[in-house]
Design an enzyme around this catalytic site. Structure first.
Site, PDB file in Angstrom:
ATOM      1  N   LYS A 174      25.100  43.241  33.750  1.00  0.00           N
ATOM      2  CA  LYS A 174      25.867  44.152  32.893  1.00  0.00           C
ATOM      3  C   LYS A 174      27.106  43.436  32.363  1.00  0.00           C
ATOM      4  CE  LYS A 174      29.228  46.854  33.043  1.00  0.00           C
ATOM      5  NZ  LYS A 174      29.870  46.645  31.723  1.00  0.00           N
ATOM      6  N   GLY A 226      36.152  40.013  37.497  1.00  0.00           N
ATOM      7  CA  GLY A 226      36.973  40.951  36.720  1.00  0.00           C
ATOM      8  C   GLY A 226      38.275  41.206  37.447  1.00  0.00           C
ATOM      9  N   SER A 227      38.822  42.377  37.199  1.00  0.00           N
ATOM     10  CA  SER A 227      40.162  42.653  37.727  1.00  0.00           C
ATOM     11  C   SER A 227      40.130  42.979  39.220  1.00  0.00           C
ATOM     12  CB  SER A 227      40.764  43.837  36.968  1.00  0.00           C
ATOM     13  OG  SER A 227      39.939  44.969  37.152  1.00  0.00           O
ATOM     14  N   THR A 228      41.254  42.749  39.874  1.00  0.00           N
ATOM     15  CA  THR A 228      41.369  43.070  41.300  1.00  0.00           C
ATOM     16  C   THR A 228      41.239  44.576  41.510  1.00  0.00           C
ATOM     17  OG1 THR A 228      42.626  41.080  41.774  1.00  0.00           O
ATOM     18  CG2 THR A 228      42.940  42.906  43.284  1.00  0.00           C
ATOM     19  N   GLY A 231      37.676  45.301  41.514  1.00  0.00           N
ATOM     20  CA  GLY A 231      37.130  44.688  42.729  1.00  0.00           C
ATOM     21  C   GLY A 231      37.306  45.607  43.937  1.00  0.00           C
ATOM     22  N   GLU A 248      35.096  37.739  42.222  1.00  0.00           N
ATOM     23  CA  GLU A 248      36.024  36.746  41.666  1.00  0.00           C
ATOM     24  C   GLU A 248      37.025  37.536  40.842  1.00  0.00           C
ATOM     25  OE1 GLU A 248      37.984  34.821  39.507  1.00  0.00           O
ATOM     26  OE2 GLU A 248      36.352  33.741  38.483  1.00  0.00           O
ATOM     27  N   CYS A 282      41.086  33.457  34.280  1.00  0.00           N
ATOM     28  CA  CYS A 282      41.597  33.939  35.579  1.00  0.00           C
ATOM     29  C   CYS A 282      42.427  32.875  36.287  1.00  0.00           C
ATOM     30  CB  CYS A 282      40.479  34.478  36.454  1.00  0.00           C
ATOM     31  SG  CYS A 282      39.042  33.431  36.466  1.00  0.00           S
ATOM     32  N   GLU A 382      49.375  39.538  36.960  1.00  0.00           N
ATOM     33  CA  GLU A 382      48.502  38.796  36.056  1.00  0.00           C
ATOM     34  C   GLU A 382      48.666  39.329  34.629  1.00  0.00           C
ATOM     35  OE1 GLU A 382      44.192  39.254  36.519  1.00  0.00           O
ATOM     36  OE2 GLU A 382      44.053  37.078  36.357  1.00  0.00           O
TER      37      GLU A 382
HETATM   38  P1  ADP Z   1      39.487  43.959  32.531  1.00  0.00           P
HETATM   39  O1  ADP Z   1      40.564  44.727  33.222  1.00  0.00           O
HETATM   40  O2  ADP Z   1      39.795  42.533  32.370  1.00  0.00           O
HETATM   41  O3  ADP Z   1      38.906  44.621  31.310  1.00  0.00           O
HETATM   42  P2  ADP Z   1      37.581  44.968  34.377  1.00  0.00           P
HETATM   43  O4  ADP Z   1      37.690  44.541  35.787  1.00  0.00           O
HETATM   44  O5  ADP Z   1      38.029  46.349  34.015  1.00  0.00           O
HETATM   45  O6  ADP Z   1      38.294  43.871  33.535  1.00  0.00           O
HETATM   46  O7  ADP Z   1      36.081  44.822  33.853  1.00  0.00           O
HETATM   47  C1  ADP Z   1      35.219  43.781  34.208  1.00  0.00           C
HETATM   48  C2  ADP Z   1      33.810  44.330  34.231  1.00  0.00           C
HETATM   49  O8  ADP Z   1      33.712  45.373  35.186  1.00  0.00           O
HETATM   50  C3  ADP Z   1      33.320  44.933  32.919  1.00  0.00           C
HETATM   51  O9  ADP Z   1      31.931  44.626  32.789  1.00  0.00           O
HETATM   52  C4  ADP Z   1      33.516  46.425  33.136  1.00  0.00           C
HETATM   53  O10 ADP Z   1      32.675  47.254  32.358  1.00  0.00           O
HETATM   54  C5  ADP Z   1      33.159  46.549  34.596  1.00  0.00           C
HETATM   55  N1  ADP Z   1      33.752  47.702  35.291  1.00  0.00           N
HETATM   56  C6  ADP Z   1      34.903  48.364  35.006  1.00  0.00           C
HETATM   57  N2  ADP Z   1      35.105  49.363  35.894  1.00  0.00           N
HETATM   58  C7  ADP Z   1      34.073  49.331  36.774  1.00  0.00           C
HETATM   59  C8  ADP Z   1      33.716  50.084  37.937  1.00  0.00           C
HETATM   60  N3  ADP Z   1      34.475  51.080  38.397  1.00  0.00           N
HETATM   61  N4  ADP Z   1      32.591  49.758  38.599  1.00  0.00           N
HETATM   62  C9  ADP Z   1      31.817  48.727  38.175  1.00  0.00           C
HETATM   63  N5  ADP Z   1      32.084  47.989  37.097  1.00  0.00           N
HETATM   64  C10 ADP Z   1      33.202  48.284  36.388  1.00  0.00           C
END
Ligand code: ADP
Length: 481
Positions: A174, A226-228, A231, A248, A282, A382
């Protein structure tokens, strides 16, 4: 309009829902994509489970898996120009980066892990029980959900797809909702390469799609970049069936510039370390600890180098810095800049959205701050944008504690001519990668991942094989039944 790919077939979302992606260089709508809902997630996970148990994939010899992965690398290179341009239009990165880093980086990942397929071994272990043979097997974890971010969409998809498939897993990938298109094209290439139906599935969609995948009881592992904040949500979402997780997450890379550093080389490396992909990396160098005796010189030269970079649309070959990914992200970067000014940092250059012909895109001027302290958000959090906060230090003994005083631990950088300083600091700093006198780079053969809130586990190299396999011990009593 792009579709989902489930069980070897392209199809719209069950609900017919779609979303659009924008071209960040001018804010125009670029493409419409299917938005996967819960029933699509169920279908994709079921297809991945069926393929995992199907002998076509489950019993495929390792060398045949290797050929499939190698073929993907060849196909990526075959359509490299098209793929690079698509990445630039969708994500904004300068075409030079897309051509020289993104596309070859993705291809090399498939080649590196193609080589691993035939080398995933167990071992015979000398257990203490007499008349007993014990050996280990490495088996696929199962159905893996691969959730990727928008900053290096193609490359990060490859970081996950290649090792997951090398180890015999099946996957549902995804991509981020801002930048799904290079992953759609990559999955088309994987279909052409000849993966059996259901081994690779693609769901485009936003956070809700990702959350449904992460919570799904029949997903065995989630690999996420993606973001902490997200995570942490995944840790909760995985609790139901105790999914394996590779995370990560964010970073706040300290770059330490010692008194004896070659300042011109440090400036050249740090301006790239900070501003590569407009700082949307990152591991971006994002807090600069400079020996006070060199701080003014470093700041002045960094400001000159940063402001000399040419900001412009990624497709223009003269552009050295592209736009940020979205209006929303630009607003976030700008709020950190305003915050730093309010907290008393001295703005040396930049500090605003680009105007004139670039005003319809999401362009932000490279920004340098002097006189930053750790109490300021710009030095702790960040920013993920083209912002360079310069701090200074007096006593080299204080620098380890200051560099480690962060919730993150993804990377660190050290600039010095003294080998003892370099390696003493490299050992003490709490980070997953340390770059001495160089910019941050990923490489399929080594490790990528972080300490502390920068994540769990490691990608790349042999570490990725650990992340995508379960180890089984097999015991045999040799004394007769
Ligand atoms: P950013 O803050 O840099 O946009 P995110 O961590 O929000 O990064 O997003 C990274 C990925 O995680 C994207 O593919 C986003 O659609 C997905 N994502 C965002 N929220 C969730 C969630 N609650 N569960 C699973 N995946 C998510």
């Amino acid at each position: 309009m792009t579709d989902l790919f489930i069980g070897g077939k392209w199809c719209p979302a069950d609900s017919g829902a779609t979303f659009t992606t924008l071209n960040p260089a001018d804010g125009s709508v670029f493409e419409e994509c299917a938005e996967a809902g819960v029933t699509d997630v169920d279908r994709a996970v079921a297809a991945a489970r069926a393929a995992l148990n199907d002998p076509t994939w489950a019993d495929m010899p390792a060398h045949a898996r290797a050929r499939l992965l190698w073929r993907v690398a060849d196909l990526i290179e075959e359509v490299g120009d098209e793929l690079a341009e698509l990445e630039t239009r969708d994500n904004g990165q300068p075409l030079g980066i897309a051509r020289s880093v993104t596309v070859p980086g993705a291809a090399e990942h498939f080649r590196y892990f193609a080589g691993w397929c035939t080398k995933i071994e167990g071992s015979v272990l000398p257990v203490a029980f007499p008349d007993t043979l014990h050996y280990t097997r490495r088996e696929p974890v199962g159905v893996c959900a691969l959730i990727t971010p928008w900053n290096f969409p193609l490359m990060i998809a490859a970081w996950k797809l290649a090792p997951a498939l090398a180890c015999g897993n099946t996957v549902v990938v995804k991509p981020a909702e801002q930048t799904p298109l290079s992953t759609v094209m990559l999955v088309e290439l994987m279909e052409r390469a000849g993966f059996p139906p259901g081994v690779v599935n693609l769901l485009t969609g936003g956070p809700a799609t990702g959350a449904a995948l992460a919570e799904h009881p029949d997903v065995d592992k989630v690999s996420f970049t993606g973001s902490t904040a997200v995570g942490r949500k995944l840790v909760h979402a995985s609790a139901g069936n105790l999914k394996r997780l590779t995370l990560e997450l964010g970073g706040k890379t300290p770059s330490i510039i010692a008194a004896d550093a070659d300042i011109d080389a440090a400036v050249a490396g740090n301006v790239q370390g900070a501003l590569f992909n407009s700082g949307q990396v990152c591991a971006a160098y994002s807090r600069f600890y400079v020996d006070r005796r060199r701080a003014d010189e470093f700041t002045e030269k960094m400001a000159a180098a940063a402001s000399a970079l040419r900001l412009g649309p990624g497709l223009d070959p003269a552009s050295q810095l592209g736009p940020l990914v979205s209006e929303e992200h630009l607003a976030k970067v700008d709020s950190y800049v305003r915050g730093a000014q309010d907290e008393g940092a001295e703005l040396v250059t930049g500090g605003r959205r680009a105007d004139g012909p670039l005003s319809s895109g999401f362009f932000y001027e490279p920004t340098v701050f002097a006189g930053v302290t750790e109490s300021m958000a710009v030095a702790r959090e960040e920013v993920f944008g083209p912002v360079i906060p310069v701090l200074s230090y007096d006593d080299p003994d204080e620098i380890v504690d200051r560099a480690n005083n962060s919730e993150y631990g993804l990377a660190a950088s050290i600039w010095t001519r003294d080998l003892s300083t370099a390696h003493r600091l490299a050992a003490k700093v709490r980070a997953g990668a340390v770059f001495i006198n160089m910019i941050h780079v990923p490489d399929a053969a080594t490790t990528w991942g972080g300490f502390k809130a920068s994540g769990w586990g490691r990608e790349m190299g042999p570490y990725a094989i650990d992340a995508y396999t379960e180890v089984k011990g097999v015991w045999t009593h040799l004394g007769g039944a």
